[in-house]
Motif scaffolding. Structure first.
Motif, PDB file in Angstrom:
ATOM      1  N   GLU A 151       0.811  -1.439  -0.164  1.00 31.48           N
ATOM      2  CA  GLU A 151      -0.045  -0.025  -0.035  1.00 31.48           C
ATOM      3  C   GLU A 151       0.838   1.079  -0.127  1.00 31.48           C
ATOM      4  OE1 GLU A 151      -2.117  -0.525   3.575  1.00 31.48           O
ATOM      5  OE2 GLU A 151      -3.592  -1.736   2.525  1.00 31.48           O
ATOM      6  N   PRO A 152       0.457   2.300  -0.468  1.00 32.54           N
ATOM      7  CA  PRO A 152      -0.824   2.571  -1.173  1.00 32.54           C
ATOM      8  C   PRO A 152      -0.874   2.014  -2.487  1.00 32.54           C
ATOM      9  CG  PRO A 152       0.206   4.537  -1.177  1.00 32.54           C
ATOM     10  CD  PRO A 152       1.097   3.700  -0.366  1.00 32.54           C
ATOM     11  N   ALA A 153      -2.241   1.707  -3.011  1.00 34.15           N
ATOM     12  CA  ALA A 153      -2.194   0.912  -4.110  1.00 34.15           C
ATOM     13  C   ALA A 153      -1.708   1.890  -5.324  1.00 34.15           C
ATOM     14  CB  ALA A 153      -3.798   0.737  -4.689  1.00 34.15           C
ATOM     15  N   ASP A 154      -0.741   1.231  -6.249  1.00 30.27           N
ATOM     16  CA  ASP A 154      -0.441   2.041  -7.274  1.00 30.27           C
ATOM     17  C   ASP A 154       0.067   0.999  -8.292  1.00 30.27           C
ATOM     18  OD1 ASP A 154       1.401   3.011  -9.232  1.00 30.27           O
ATOM     19  OD2 ASP A 154       2.079   4.681  -7.729  1.00 30.27           O
ATOM     20  N   ASN A 155      -0.520   0.685  -9.274  1.00 28.97           N
ATOM     21  CA  ASN A 155      -0.334  -0.232 -10.455  1.00 28.97           C
ATOM     22  C   ASN A 155       1.037  -0.360 -11.071  1.00 28.97           C
ATOM     23  OD1 ASN A 155      -2.630  -1.843  -9.906  1.00 28.97           O
ATOM     24  ND2 ASN A 155      -3.862  -0.412 -11.480  1.00 28.97           N
ATOM     25  N   THR A 156       1.681   1.019 -11.186  1.00 32.75           N
ATOM     26  CA  THR A 156       2.875   1.443 -11.648  1.00 32.75           C
ATOM     27  C   THR A 156       4.002   0.801 -10.805  1.00 32.75           C
ATOM     28  OG1 THR A 156       2.316   3.190 -12.982  1.00 32.75           O
ATOM     29  CG2 THR A 156       4.416   3.126 -12.758  1.00 32.75           C
ATOM     30  N   ARG A 157       3.802   1.119  -9.597  1.00 31.98           N
ATOM     31  CA  ARG A 157       4.977   0.728  -8.698  1.00 31.98           C
ATOM     32  C   ARG A 157       4.807  -0.650  -8.439  1.00 31.98           C
ATOM     33  NH1 ARG A 157       3.823   4.503  -3.464  1.00 31.98           N
ATOM     34  NH2 ARG A 157       5.381   3.046  -2.445  1.00 31.98           N
ATOM     35  N   LEU A 158       3.637  -1.396  -8.374  1.00 31.31           N
ATOM     36  CA  LEU A 158       3.482  -2.868  -8.458  1.00 31.31           C
ATOM     37  C   LEU A 158       4.115  -3.508  -9.541  1.00 31.31           C
ATOM     38  CD1 LEU A 158       2.271  -4.948  -6.814  1.00 31.31           C
ATOM     39  CD2 LEU A 158       0.037  -4.979  -8.147  1.00 31.31           C
ATOM     40  N   ALA A 159       3.831  -3.016 -10.816  1.00 32.52           N
ATOM     41  CA  ALA A 159       4.499  -3.719 -12.015  1.00 32.52           C
ATOM     42  C   ALA A 159       6.167  -3.808 -11.901  1.00 32.52           C
ATOM     43  CB  ALA A 159       4.051  -2.849 -13.025  1.00 32.52           C
ATOM     44  N   ARG A 160       6.573  -2.382 -11.416  1.00 34.62           N
ATOM     45  CA  ARG A 160       8.218  -2.310 -11.165  1.00 34.62           C
ATOM     46  C   ARG A 160       8.609  -3.400 -10.312  1.00 34.62           C
ATOM     47  NH1 ARG A 160       8.104   4.312 -11.141  1.00 34.62           N
ATOM     48  NH2 ARG A 160       7.895   4.569 -13.426  1.00 34.62           N
ATOM     49  N   VAL A 161       7.882  -3.807  -9.112  1.00 30.17           N
ATOM     50  CA  VAL A 161       8.242  -4.379  -8.109  1.00 30.17           C
ATOM     51  C   VAL A 161       8.267  -6.048  -8.596  1.00 30.17           C
ATOM     52  CG1 VAL A 161       7.952  -5.640  -5.785  1.00 30.17           C
ATOM     53  CG2 VAL A 161       7.756  -3.076  -6.155  1.00 30.17           C
ATOM     54  N   CYS A 162       7.127  -6.209  -9.277  1.00 33.98           N
ATOM     55  CA  CYS A 162       6.967  -7.651  -9.626  1.00 33.98           C
ATOM     56  C   CYS A 162       7.650  -8.086 -10.932  1.00 33.98           C
ATOM     57  CB  CYS A 162       5.544  -8.072  -9.703  1.00 33.98           C
ATOM     58  SG  CYS A 162       4.607  -7.735  -8.447  1.00 33.98           S
ATOM     59  N   GLY A 163       8.263  -6.979 -11.909  1.00 35.55           N
ATOM     60  CA  GLY A 163       8.712  -7.289 -12.966  1.00 35.55           C
ATOM     61  C   GLY A 163       8.017  -8.059 -14.157  1.00 35.55           C
ATOM     62  N   SER A 164       8.250  -8.062 -15.210  1.00 34.03           N
ATOM     63  CA  SER A 164       7.433  -8.671 -16.470  1.00 34.03           C
ATOM     64  C   SER A 164       7.342 -10.080 -16.170  1.00 34.03           C
ATOM     65  CB  SER A 164       8.298  -8.472 -17.743  1.00 34.03           C
ATOM     66  OG  SER A 164       7.652  -9.314 -18.656  1.00 34.03           O
ATOM     67  N   LEU A 165       5.923 -10.499 -16.230  1.00 37.19           N
ATOM     68  CA  LEU A 165       5.451 -11.966 -15.850  1.00 37.19           C
ATOM     69  C   LEU A 165       5.952 -12.348 -14.331  1.00 37.19           C
ATOM     70  CD1 LEU A 165       6.417 -13.564 -19.047  1.00 37.19           C
ATOM     71  CD2 LEU A 165       4.035 -12.825 -18.416  1.00 37.19           C
ATOM     72  N   ASP A 166       6.147 -11.359 -13.499  1.00 29.65           N
ATOM     73  CA  ASP A 166       6.587 -11.646 -12.192  1.00 29.65           C
ATOM     74  C   ASP A 166       7.857 -12.302 -11.949  1.00 29.65           C
ATOM     75  OD1 ASP A 166       4.280 -10.776 -11.197  1.00 29.65           O
ATOM     76  OD2 ASP A 166       3.208 -12.707 -10.668  1.00 29.65           O
ATOM     77  N   VAL A 167       8.839 -11.772 -12.910  1.00 29.46           N
ATOM     78  CA  VAL A 167      10.087 -12.368 -12.911  1.00 29.46           C
ATOM     79  C   VAL A 167      10.933 -12.036 -11.630  1.00 29.46           C
ATOM     80  CG1 VAL A 167      11.261 -10.581 -14.389  1.00 29.46           C
ATOM     81  CG2 VAL A 167      12.233 -12.577 -14.244  1.00 29.46           C
ATOM     82  N   HIS A 168      10.795 -10.775 -11.005  1.00 24.00           N
ATOM     83  CA  HIS A 168      11.225 -10.411  -9.886  1.00 24.00           C
ATOM     84  C   HIS A 168      10.847 -11.191  -8.918  1.00 24.00           C
ATOM     85  CE1 HIS A 168      11.921  -6.182 -11.574  1.00 24.00           C
ATOM     86  NE2 HIS A 168      12.686  -7.178 -12.330  1.00 24.00           N
ATOM     87  N   LEU A 169       9.702 -11.566  -8.577  1.00 21.60           N
ATOM     88  CA  LEU A 169       9.182 -12.500  -7.519  1.00 21.60           C
ATOM     89  C   LEU A 169       9.838 -13.895  -7.445  1.00 21.60           C
ATOM     90  CD1 LEU A 169       5.288 -11.635  -7.497  1.00 21.60           C
ATOM     91  CD2 LEU A 169       7.473 -10.426  -6.527  1.00 21.60           C
ATOM     92  N   ARG A 170      10.095 -14.273  -8.687  1.00 19.56           N
ATOM     93  CA  ARG A 170      10.716 -15.500  -8.989  1.00 19.56           C
ATOM     94  C   ARG A 170      12.206 -15.437  -8.525  1.00 19.56           C
ATOM     95  NH1 ARG A 170       6.044 -15.790 -10.253  1.00 19.56           N
ATOM     96  NH2 ARG A 170       6.187 -15.962  -7.879  1.00 19.56           N
ATOM     97  N   GLU A 171      12.851 -14.099  -8.655  1.00 23.75           N
ATOM     98  CA  GLU A 171      14.332 -14.210  -8.306  1.00 23.75           C
ATOM     99  C   GLU A 171      14.193 -14.202  -6.561  1.00 23.75           C
ATOM    100  OE1 GLU A 171      16.756 -11.440 -10.173  1.00 23.75           O
ATOM    101  OE2 GLU A 171      15.617 -11.192 -11.752  1.00 23.75           O
ATOM    102  N   VAL A 172      13.175 -13.439  -5.840  1.00 16.91           N
ATOM    103  CA  VAL A 172      12.861 -13.513  -4.402  1.00 16.91           C
ATOM    104  C   VAL A 172      12.910 -14.805  -3.911  1.00 16.91           C
ATOM    105  CG1 VAL A 172      11.647 -12.456  -2.770  1.00 16.91           C
ATOM    106  CG2 VAL A 172      12.154 -11.103  -4.662  1.00 16.91           C
ATOM    107  N   GLU A 173      11.927 -15.590  -4.640  1.00 19.58           N
ATOM    108  CA  GLU A 173      11.710 -16.876  -4.029  1.00 19.58           C
ATOM    109  C   GLU A 173      13.028 -17.763  -4.079  1.00 19.58           C
ATOM    110  OE1 GLU A 173       7.220 -18.020  -5.607  1.00 19.58           O
ATOM    111  OE2 GLU A 173       9.012 -18.231  -7.098  1.00 19.58           O
ATOM    112  N   ALA A 174      13.948 -17.502  -5.281  1.00 18.78           N
ATOM    113  CA  ALA A 174      15.080 -18.436  -5.393  1.00 18.78           C
ATOM    114  C   ALA A 174      16.217 -17.864  -4.157  1.00 18.78           C
ATOM    115  CB  ALA A 174      15.728 -18.257  -6.765  1.00 18.78           C
ATOM    116  N   ALA A 175      16.202 -16.737  -4.115  1.00 21.50           N
ATOM    117  CA  ALA A 175      17.052 -16.067  -3.044  1.00 21.50           C
ATOM    118  C   ALA A 175      16.791 -16.307  -1.561  1.00 21.50           C
ATOM    119  CB  ALA A 175      17.357 -14.591  -3.127  1.00 21.50           C
ATOM    120  N   LEU A 176      15.568 -16.422  -1.271  1.00 19.69           N
ATOM    121  CA  LEU A 176      15.126 -16.415   0.027  1.00 19.69           C
ATOM    122  C   LEU A 176      14.565 -17.911   0.453  1.00 19.69           C
ATOM    123  CD1 LEU A 176      13.772 -13.063   0.957  1.00 19.69           C
ATOM    124  CD2 LEU A 176      16.011 -13.710   1.181  1.00 19.69           C
ATOM    125  N   GLY A 177      14.256 -18.872  -0.629  1.00 22.65           N
ATOM    126  CA  GLY A 177      14.008 -19.876  -0.221  1.00 22.65           C
ATOM    127  C   GLY A 177      12.463 -20.016   0.410  1.00 22.65           C
TER     128      GLY A 177
END
Length: 321
Positions: free
Chosen positions: A8-34
């Motif tokens: 929060e606060p809701a912001d689609n632009t910021r959310l897209a930057r954090v998650c990356g294209s097709l949530d690629v950034h989230l996959r990197e977080v998963e790999a890094a932190l288990g």
């Protein structure tokens, strides 16, 4: 542990930057932190060990705050390194808070606990060894401490040196004067100086004699007083060269020796001075040693995995020998 939260606060632009294209950034977080991450819009679900899940939440919230502007790949990778290190530059128990070094890089800080230890040891010991794989910041942080010492006038000059040993190649005769001949070997040190001081400041410092960059062979016979001296690529020294270099240190001086014993380019059968010094000087009072691992790599995450693969092979070969 399953942890649910919303950014929060809701912001689609910021959310897209954090998650990356097709949530690629989230996959990197998963790999890094288990951990396992899933989301629906800005609502996240983290599944994993409690400490890792909480670090993932803190990381995503911190990235969301930074995402008011586009997130460079470097920002994400450094954030992942800090999260893996459980707080990154936080001081070990009983020590002061994060260090502040006077350089052109306002954002310069230790990214992992070992980097923090390394900086503390440089500031508290006359001679410090930084050993470990490429990408752990050994040389860059040492140069940063040298620049800081010069800016605070605790030393009168910075001397950077490294052995002129080719990395498995024969370059043959190099044209030009002495400076032009040794420049290819010393280029990484120049790069760090330009990043931390700026080109104009480096040029003026050379003109004033506050900066000196030279091959190791030119250290013989000198006494280095009131100087911050860095020996880079020390794995390519011989034991005789290492002893010669360490005995150059004079009054009011500080010395940092960096190297990676897995990347020795000396001729077959020649012992590395860094390997020898690690054994001989391990218990000498006043000398500190920091041993970095792949967990301290602050370059592309693939570099850490490459280092781990080579380390695993070396261990296998050691057991089979």
């Amino acid at each position: 542990m399953i942890l649910r939260f919303a950014l929060e606060p809701a912001d689609n632009t910021r959310l897209a930057r954090v998650c990356g294209s097709l949530d690629v950034h989230l996959r990197e977080v998963e790999a890094a932190l288990g951990v396992k991450l899933s989301r629906r819009d800005a609502e996240f679900r983290v599944d994993g060990p409690k400490a890792a899940a909480e670090r993932a939440r803190s990381l995503l919230e911190a990235l969301y705050e930074r995402a008011r502007r586009p997130l460079p790949a470097e920002t994400l990778q450094l954030a992942l390194v800090e999260a893996r290190g459980e707080g990154g530059a936080a001081a070990p128990a009983g020590e002061e808070g994060p260090l502040v070094l006077r350089t052109r890089r306002a954002d310069l800080s230790a990214r992992t606990p070992r980097q923090h230890q390394y900086l503390r040891q440089i500031l508290s010991h006359d001679i410090t060894f930084g050993l470990g794989p490429a990408g752990t910041g050994k040389t860059f942080l040492a140069v940063a401490c040298a620049v800081d010492a010069l800016e605070r006038s605790t030393v009168q000059r910075i001397i950077l040196t490294r052995p002129a040993v080719e990395a498995g190649e024969r370059l043959g005769f190099l044209p030009g004067d002495l400076t032009q001949k040794v420049d290819p070997y010393l280029r990484p040190l120049y790069d760090a100086l330009y990043d931390l001081l700026g080109f104009d400041r480096v040029t003026k410092a050379f003109e004033k004699g506050q900066l000196e960059v030279a091959p190791l062979a030119f250290m013989r016979g000198r006494t280095l007083n009131h100087a911050f001296v860095i020996l880079d690529e020390a794995q390519n020294t011989t034991p005789e060269q290492m002893k010669m270099f360490l005995t150059r240190i004079g009054f009011g001086s500080r010395c940092v020796v960096t190297g990676d014993t897995s990347q020795i380019d000396l001729p077959r059968g020649v012992q590395s001075g860094l390997v020898d010094a690690e054994r001989v000087l391990a218990k000498v009072k006043g000398i500190a040693m920091t041993r970095f691992t792949s967990a301290d790599v602050v370059r592309h995450p693939l570099v850490a995995r490459i280092v781990e693969a080579y380390e695993a092979r070396a261990k296998r070969e050691g057991r089979e020998a």
